[in-house]
Design a protein around this motif. Structure first.
Motif, PDB file in Angstrom:
ATOM      1  N   ALA A 178      -6.636  -9.832 -14.316  1.00 60.21           N
ATOM      2  CA  ALA A 178      -7.225  -8.785 -15.146  1.00 60.21           C
ATOM      3  C   ALA A 178      -7.827  -7.696 -14.276  1.00 60.21           C
ATOM      4  O   ALA A 178      -7.665  -6.503 -14.543  1.00 60.21           O
ATOM      5  CB  ALA A 178      -8.290  -9.388 -16.067  1.00 60.21           C
ATOM      6  N   ALA A 179      -8.543  -8.121 -13.201  1.00 59.13           N
ATOM      7  CA  ALA A 179      -9.161  -7.148 -12.309  1.00 59.13           C
ATOM      8  C   ALA A 179      -8.092  -6.320 -11.596  1.00 59.13           C
ATOM      9  O   ALA A 179      -8.235  -5.101 -11.424  1.00 59.13           O
ATOM     10  CB  ALA A 179     -10.048  -7.863 -11.292  1.00 59.13           C
ATOM     11  N   ALA A 180      -7.019  -6.978 -11.153  1.00 61.36           N
ATOM     12  CA  ALA A 180      -5.946  -6.255 -10.470  1.00 61.36           C
ATOM     13  C   ALA A 180      -5.281  -5.264 -11.404  1.00 61.36           C
ATOM     14  O   ALA A 180      -4.984  -4.131 -11.013  1.00 61.36           O
ATOM     15  CB  ALA A 180      -4.920  -7.245  -9.927  1.00 61.36           C
ATOM     16  N   ALA A 181      -5.036  -5.688 -12.650  1.00 62.66           N
ATOM     17  CA  ALA A 181      -4.406  -4.796 -13.617  1.00 62.66           C
ATOM     18  C   ALA A 181      -5.288  -3.579 -13.889  1.00 62.66           C
ATOM     19  O   ALA A 181      -4.802  -2.445 -13.973  1.00 62.66           O
ATOM     20  CB  ALA A 181      -4.115  -5.551 -14.920  1.00 62.66           C
ATOM     21  N   ILE A 194      -2.257   0.492  -1.901  1.00 60.46           N
ATOM     22  CA  ILE A 194      -2.696  -0.832  -2.351  1.00 60.46           C
ATOM     23  C   ILE A 194      -2.145  -1.122  -3.734  1.00 60.46           C
ATOM     24  O   ILE A 194      -1.640  -2.219  -4.009  1.00 60.46           O
ATOM     25  CB  ILE A 194      -4.238  -0.920  -2.357  1.00 60.46           C
ATOM     26  CG1 ILE A 194      -4.775  -0.973  -0.925  1.00 60.46           C
ATOM     27  CG2 ILE A 194      -4.720  -2.140  -3.140  1.00 60.46           C
ATOM     28  CD1 ILE A 194      -4.427  -2.243  -0.181  1.00 60.46           C
ATOM     29  N   VAL A 195      -2.233  -0.149  -4.624  1.00 66.74           N
ATOM     30  CA  VAL A 195      -1.737  -0.346  -5.982  1.00 66.74           C
ATOM     31  C   VAL A 195      -0.239  -0.586  -5.976  1.00 66.74           C
ATOM     32  O   VAL A 195       0.285  -1.455  -6.686  1.00 66.74           O
ATOM     33  CB  VAL A 195      -2.110   0.855  -6.876  1.00 66.74           C
ATOM     34  CG1 VAL A 195      -1.413   0.757  -8.225  1.00 66.74           C
ATOM     35  CG2 VAL A 195      -3.620   0.915  -7.072  1.00 66.74           C
ATOM     36  N   GLY A 196       0.490   0.163  -5.151  1.00 61.89           N
ATOM     37  CA  GLY A 196       1.929  -0.052  -5.046  1.00 61.89           C
ATOM     38  C   GLY A 196       2.252  -1.437  -4.513  1.00 61.89           C
ATOM     39  O   GLY A 196       3.181  -2.094  -4.991  1.00 61.89           O
ATOM     40  N   MET A 197       1.478  -1.905  -3.536  1.00 62.62           N
ATOM     41  CA  MET A 197       1.688  -3.239  -2.985  1.00 62.62           C
ATOM     42  C   MET A 197       1.440  -4.307  -4.038  1.00 62.62           C
ATOM     43  O   MET A 197       2.215  -5.262  -4.184  1.00 62.62           O
ATOM     44  CB  MET A 197       0.758  -3.468  -1.792  1.00 62.62           C
ATOM     45  CG  MET A 197       0.920  -4.824  -1.118  1.00 62.62           C
ATOM     46  SD  MET A 197      -0.369  -5.128   0.122  1.00 62.62           S
ATOM     47  CE  MET A 197      -1.805  -5.376  -0.949  1.00 62.62           C
ATOM     48  N   LEU A 198       0.338  -4.134  -4.798  1.00 60.42           N
ATOM     49  CA  LEU A 198       0.016  -5.117  -5.831  1.00 60.42           C
ATOM     50  C   LEU A 198       1.074  -5.145  -6.921  1.00 60.42           C
ATOM     51  O   LEU A 198       1.447  -6.209  -7.416  1.00 60.42           O
ATOM     52  CB  LEU A 198      -1.356  -4.814  -6.441  1.00 60.42           C
ATOM     53  CG  LEU A 198      -2.561  -4.984  -5.508  1.00 60.42           C
ATOM     54  CD1 LEU A 198      -3.838  -4.608  -6.243  1.00 60.42           C
ATOM     55  CD2 LEU A 198      -2.650  -6.396  -4.974  1.00 60.42           C
ATOM     56  N   ALA A 199       1.558  -3.983  -7.302  1.00 64.49           N
ATOM     57  CA  ALA A 199       2.588  -3.923  -8.335  1.00 64.49           C
ATOM     58  C   ALA A 199       3.851  -4.651  -7.887  1.00 64.49           C
ATOM     59  O   ALA A 199       4.514  -5.328  -8.674  1.00 64.49           O
ATOM     60  CB  ALA A 199       2.900  -2.468  -8.668  1.00 64.49           C
TER      61      ALA A 199
END
Length: 238
Positions: A178-181, A194-199
């Motif tokens: 939830a936090a990552a989303a 970072i967001v691209g890596m997480l996605a």
């Protein structure tokens, strides 16, 4: 004469005497069941069925309990690595050390709170030094100089014992997801990499450190990179 009953025999059975080993095993079991925060002298006394003051004959204080817990965990690790099937270090030091470290990691996975205790110790206990001595012995058998073995220990760090501190360790996978989303939605412009890596990395793994990372895979991936790099340095120095 009144015949003895099973109840009489049960009552007359002597209690297991309190010992340092019994106290420390109880401490590990308590932390396994209720978490590290539950490990107080009062709770530990309740666990072994004595008054809190009785504990001080065997452990001086809570810090002494933590020191003893390290001994118990290392004892489990040493027993685990004795069972490992791996090549001898002089034949394949990487496989020998890798198997040893992953066996140690299995112990920490049984006691997921234990890394917190190890990280708070201000000095290495003899049992930890003994474990690391075995690690150095593997490196030496594989052809490492003492200087390179010293550097290898620094590179491995806590990974030599079977655990490593992650960048983030949230309480649960659902919270982490939830936090990552939320972060991906709110901070894509500010932190695009970072967001691209997480996605890219996002997947469903309830046991993962972040809720979307396979921490066993990540641990082994980093360990293999370290061992391969050390082998290149060792070969170059030969």
């Amino acid at each position: 004469m009144t015949p003895r009953t099973d109840a009489d025999e049960l009552i007359e059975q002597p209690r297991v005497p309190l010992s340092r080993r019994r106290v420390l095993r109880a401490a590990v079991e308590l932390a396994d069941r209720d978490g590290l925060d539950s490990l107080t002298m009062r709770r530990l006394a309740q666990e072994v069925g004595v008054e809190a003051m009785s504990l001080y004959h065997h452990v001086a204080n809570k810090e002494a309990v933590f020191d003893g817990v390290v001994e118990v965990i290392i004892g489990e690790i040493m027993a685990a690595v004795e069972e490992v099937q791996a090549p001898s270090p002089d034949e394949d030091w990487q496989a020998a050390l890798r198997a040893r470290i992953l066996a140690a990691r299995e112990v920490f996975l049984r006691h997921r709170w234990a890394p917190q205790v190890f990280e708070t110790r201000t000095s290495a206990s003899p049992v930890v030094i003994g474990y690391l001595d075995h690690v150095v012995a593997i490196l030496r058998a594989g052809g490492f100089s003492f200087d390179l073995a010293h550097r290898a220990l620094h590179v491995l760090g806590s990974r030599a014992l079977g655990f490593t501190q992650e960048l983030f360790q949230p309480d649960g996978a659902q919270t982490a997801n939830a936090a990552a989303a939320a972060m991906m939605e709110q901070m894509a412009d500010r932190f695009p990499n970072i967001v691209g890596m997480l996605a890219e990395a996002m997947h469903d793994d309830p046991d993962g450190t972040l809720g979307f990372c396979d921490d066993q895979f990540e641990f082994e991936f980093a360990l293999d990179l370290i061992l391969e790099g050390l082998e290149r340095r060792r070969a170059a120095a030969s």
